[in-house]
Design a protein around this motif. Structure first.
Motif, PDB file in Angstrom:
ATOM      1  N   ASN A 136       0.823  -1.209   0.000  1.00 40.77           N
ATOM      2  CA  ASN A 136       0.000   0.000   0.000  1.00 40.77           C
ATOM      3  C   ASN A 136       0.861   1.265   0.000  1.00 40.77           C
ATOM      4  O   ASN A 136       0.528   2.260  -0.640  1.00 40.77           O
ATOM      5  N   VAL A 137       1.983   1.222   0.730  1.00 42.53           N
ATOM      6  CA  VAL A 137       2.864   2.388   0.806  1.00 42.53           C
ATOM      7  C   VAL A 137       3.590   2.595  -0.516  1.00 42.53           C
ATOM      8  O   VAL A 137       3.616   3.715  -1.055  1.00 42.53           O
ATOM      9  N   THR A 138       4.183   1.551  -1.052  1.00 42.87           N
ATOM     10  CA  THR A 138       4.936   1.690  -2.308  1.00 42.87           C
ATOM     11  C   THR A 138       4.009   2.047  -3.467  1.00 42.87           C
ATOM     12  O   THR A 138       4.370   2.845  -4.333  1.00 42.87           O
ATOM     13  N   LEU A 139       2.809   1.483  -3.457  1.00 42.10           N
ATOM     14  CA  LEU A 139       1.859   1.815  -4.525  1.00 42.10           C
ATOM     15  C   LEU A 139       1.356   3.242  -4.373  1.00 42.10           C
ATOM     16  O   LEU A 139       1.139   3.951  -5.366  1.00 42.10           O
ATOM     17  N   SER A 194       5.301  -0.959 -11.916  1.00 40.52           N
ATOM     18  CA  SER A 194       6.677  -1.460 -11.828  1.00 40.52           C
ATOM     19  C   SER A 194       7.448  -0.763 -10.714  1.00 40.52           C
ATOM     20  O   SER A 194       8.238  -1.391 -10.010  1.00 40.52           O
ATOM     21  N   LEU A 195       7.226   0.549 -10.542  1.00 37.35           N
ATOM     22  CA  LEU A 195       7.868   1.279  -9.453  1.00 37.35           C
ATOM     23  C   LEU A 195       7.492   0.681  -8.104  1.00 37.35           C
ATOM     24  O   LEU A 195       8.354   0.441  -7.244  1.00 37.35           O
ATOM     25  N   ALA A 196       6.204   0.443  -7.908  1.00 40.70           N
ATOM     26  CA  ALA A 196       5.719  -0.064  -6.621  1.00 40.70           C
ATOM     27  C   ALA A 196       6.200  -1.479  -6.361  1.00 40.70           C
ATOM     28  O   ALA A 196       6.689  -1.795  -5.264  1.00 40.70           O
ATOM     29  N   GLY A 201       8.982  -5.632  -3.604  1.00 39.70           N
ATOM     30  CA  GLY A 201       9.526  -6.988  -3.710  1.00 39.70           C
ATOM     31  C   GLY A 201      10.904  -7.113  -3.088  1.00 39.70           C
ATOM     32  O   GLY A 201      11.184  -8.081  -2.362  1.00 39.70           O
ATOM     33  N   ASN A 202      11.777  -6.158  -3.353  1.00 36.89           N
ATOM     34  CA  ASN A 202      13.140  -6.231  -2.820  1.00 36.89           C
ATOM     35  C   ASN A 202      13.171  -6.094  -1.307  1.00 36.89           C
ATOM     36  O   ASN A 202      13.891  -6.827  -0.623  1.00 36.89           O
TER      37      ASN A 202
END
Length: 258
Positions: A136-139, A194-196, A201-202
Motif C-alpha cells: 500500500n505504501v509503495t503503490l 513497476s515502481l511499486a 519486492g526487494n
C-alpha cells in the motif's frame, strides 16, 4: 515472540511478523503501523533538513551540514544529467523521494523482534516497522508519481498533444489508433506498477530473510545476520536511488513535447 505470550510455530512466527496492525475492513483497511512509521520518518526528514538549512554556515561546516550538502549536490547532478526540461519542482522532489525511501528502507536493519516485542509488551499485537514492505505504501508513492506524469504531460503538450501521443504513437495512421491506444495505455500504467512492485519486492524479500534467520539457533543468527545486513545496505540505498532515478526519467519523458 508472540503477541499474547503464546508459543508460536515457525510458520506462525513468520505470519505474525508479516501481519500489519490494521483497522477497518476490505478496501477501507488502514495499516496503522505503515502510516505511523512512514509519516514519522517523513516528518523526521523535514525537521532534520530544515534544521541544517537554518543553521547552515559559510565557514567551516559541521559533519551533518557536509553530509546534507553532498546529498543535495548528488541529487542535483542526477537531475541535471537525466532531466531535460526546466522545472524547479523536480530536484526537490528527487531529493525527497531518495531520502524518504532510504529512511523507510533503513528500518529493515533494526532486529526483527526488537520493536515488535516492545510493542507486544504494551498490548500492541502486530507491528511492522518497515513501511516499504507494505504494498500500500509503495503503490501510494508510485501513484503520486503517476499523477505527476499525467499532469505534466497534459500541461506541457496540452490535451490535444497528449491525446495524439496516446493514439498516434508508435504507428502514425488513423486506422491503428485503437492499437496505439492499447499499447500506450499499457506502457503508461506499467510505470507506477513497476515502481511499486520493484521497491516492495526487494524490501519484502530482505525482511523475510531476516525473519528466517531469527528462527535459527541464537549462536548462528549473528554469523548469518551480519553479512546479510551488510549486503542489504546496498539494496536499501540502491532501491531508493532507482525509485528516484525512474521518477526523474519518467517526468523528463512527460516534459518532451514532440
Amino acid at each position: 515472540m508472540a503477541a499474547q505470550g503464546e508459543v508460536l510455530t515457525a510458520s506462525g512466527y513468520i505470519q505474525h511478523h508479516l501481519t500489519n496492525l490494521a483497522v477497518g475492513e476490505g478496501f477501507w483497511t488502514w495499516h496503522i503501523d505503515s502510516l505511523l512509521f512512514s509519516v514519522g520518518l517523513g516528518a523526521f526528514f523535514l525537521w532534520l533538513f530544515r534544521k541544517v538549512g537554518t543553521k547552515a554556515t559559510t565557514g567551516v561546516p559541521g559533519k551533518l551540514q557536509c553530509f546534507v550538502e553532498m546529498l543535495v549536490e548528488f541529487v542535483d547532478g542526477v537531475v541535471k544529467d537525466s532531466f531535460h526540461g526546466r522545472n524547479p519542482v523536480i530536484a526537490p522532489l528527487g531529493l525527497t523521494i531518495f531520502v524518504w525511501v532510504f529512511l523507510m528502507n533503513l528500518m529493515d536493519l533494526i532486529p526483527v523482534d526488537f520493536i515488535p516485542h516492545a510493542a507486544a509488551l504494551m498490548g500492541v499485537p502486530y507491528l511492522k516497522i518497515v513501511p516499504t514492505t507494505d504494498l500500500n505504501v509503495t503503490l501510494g508513492l508510485s501513484l503520486s508519481v503517476f499523477a505527476l506524469i499525467v499532469y505534466y504531460s497534459i500541461k506541457v503538450k496540452g490535451v490535444k498533444g497528449f491525446t495524439k501521443e496516446m493514439t498516434l504513437n508508435p504507428f502514425n495512421h488513423w486506422a491503428l489508433i485503437p492499437v496505439n491506444l492499447v499499447l500506450e495505455s499499457v506502457t503508461l500504467i506499467a510505470k507506477p506498477i513497476s515502481l511499486a512492485l520493484r521497491l516492495f519486492g526487494n524490501l519484502y524479500a530482505g525482511e523475510l530473510i531476516f525473519i528466517l534467520i531469527a528462527l535459527l539457533p541464537w549462536w548462528s543468527q549473528f554469523v548469518l545476520s551480519v553479512p546479510w545486513a551488510i549486503f542489504h545496505i546496498l539494496v536499501i540505498v540502491l532501491q531508493a536511488f532507482i525509485f528516484m532515478m525512474l521518477t526523474i526519467v519518467y517526468l523528463s519523458m512527460a516534459h518532451e513535447d514532440h
